[in-house]
Write an enzyme that holds these catalytic residues in place. Structure first.
Site, PDB file in Angstrom:
ATOM      1  CG  HIS A 100      61.423  67.806  51.672  1.00 47.80           C
ATOM      2  ND1 HIS A 100      61.054  68.726  50.705  1.00 47.80           N
ATOM      3  CD2 HIS A 100      62.256  68.473  52.522  1.00 47.80           C
ATOM      4  CE1 HIS A 100      61.650  69.881  50.955  1.00 47.80           C
ATOM      5  NE2 HIS A 100      62.369  69.760  52.044  1.00 47.80           N
ATOM      6  CD  GLU A 167      61.526  71.471  55.426  1.00 45.32           C
ATOM      7  OE1 GLU A 167      62.620  72.020  55.309  1.00 45.32           O
ATOM      8  OE2 GLU A 167      61.092  70.665  54.602  1.00 45.32           O
TER       9      GLU A 167
END
Length: 252
Positions: A100, A167
């Site tokens: 992430h 993302e």
């Protein structure tokens, strides 16, 4: 809705504040999920902080599964404060988020480390959710590099168990989401990179999700217009009604 599985992965990050709040949120998600009449071929995954994994696990049902936000690349050892994929598996975790942007940015995780974590998650029979994405002003070529480095040494047989989450870093928690064209362009590029690594049949089966300021008002933009296979959801996943409304929107 098409027959491909759609994944809605709730990344609670460092929320909520207490175990009671985490249990309440999980109960609400499961209760609302139970009442959904049309949810299509969806998988719901809740990723609470490590401290809340066990209490949340005991509350899941109706298709909601357990995931973790991170892991170490070794199964055990002298790594103070760390949690391994092997430990997560013992708690009935099925998914682990790897790479992430907040791990990359705040904890200096590089591609070599992310690759090690990916291998560890796969070795332990769990599904890694590999997050990739460019910062504002960066070329989408960054995503290509992130994918190539993270997938180094991963066989086609193992790759079938991976989920990719695109993302754009500039959209995470900002309220600014990508356009359908932005997301579709990223999806096409990700598929091309996967096809260069693996047979086409394998590459096409790997789910590609969108993450970055998603909510019930814009989710269709990504799952239908941009043909993404679901979403990695941050802020909106902390509101059970909003999170399940997203599931309902793509089930229509």
């Amino acid at each position: 809705m098409d027959n491909r599985k759609k994944y809605f992965i709730a990344n609670w990050k460092m929320n909520p504040a207490s175990e009671n709040d985490a249990k309440k949120l999980a109960r609400n998600v499961v209760a609302l999920l139970r009442a959904v009449k049309k949810r299509g071929n969806t998988r719901i995954v809740l990723c609470p902080p490590f401290t809340f994994l066990l209490p949340v696990a005991s509350l899941l049902g109706y298709g909601a599964e357990l995931g973790a936000q991170n892991c170490h690349f070794e199964d055990s050892g002298a790594y103070t404060g760390e949690v391994s994929a092997k430990m997560l598996k013992s708690l009935k975790c099925r998914y682990v988020i790897v790479g992430h942007s907040e791990r990359r940015n705040y904890f200096n995780e590089d591609s070599k480390l992310i690759n090690k974590k990916l291998h560890s998650v796969l070795k332990n029979g769990l599904t890694p959710v590999l997050a990739v994405g460019e910062k504002e002003g960066e070329s989408v070529k960054v995503i290509e590099r992130q994918l190539k480095e993270a997938l180094e040494g991963v066989s086609g047989a193992k790759a079938k168990n991976i989920i990719i989450a695109y993302e754009p870093v500039w959209a995470i928690g900002t309220g600014k989401s990508a356009t359908a064209d932005n997301a579709m362009s990223a999806r096409i590029m990700i598929r091309k990179v996967l096809a260069a690594f693996y047979p086409k049949t394998t590459a096409n089966k790997i789910p590609v999700l969108y993450g970055g300021s998603t909510d019930s008002k814009n989710i269709v933009r990504f799952t239908k217009d941009a043909q993404m296979d679901g979403a990695l959801v941050g802020d909106s996943s902390l509101n059970a009604k909003e999170f399940i409304k997203m599931v309902e929107e793509i089930g229509k």
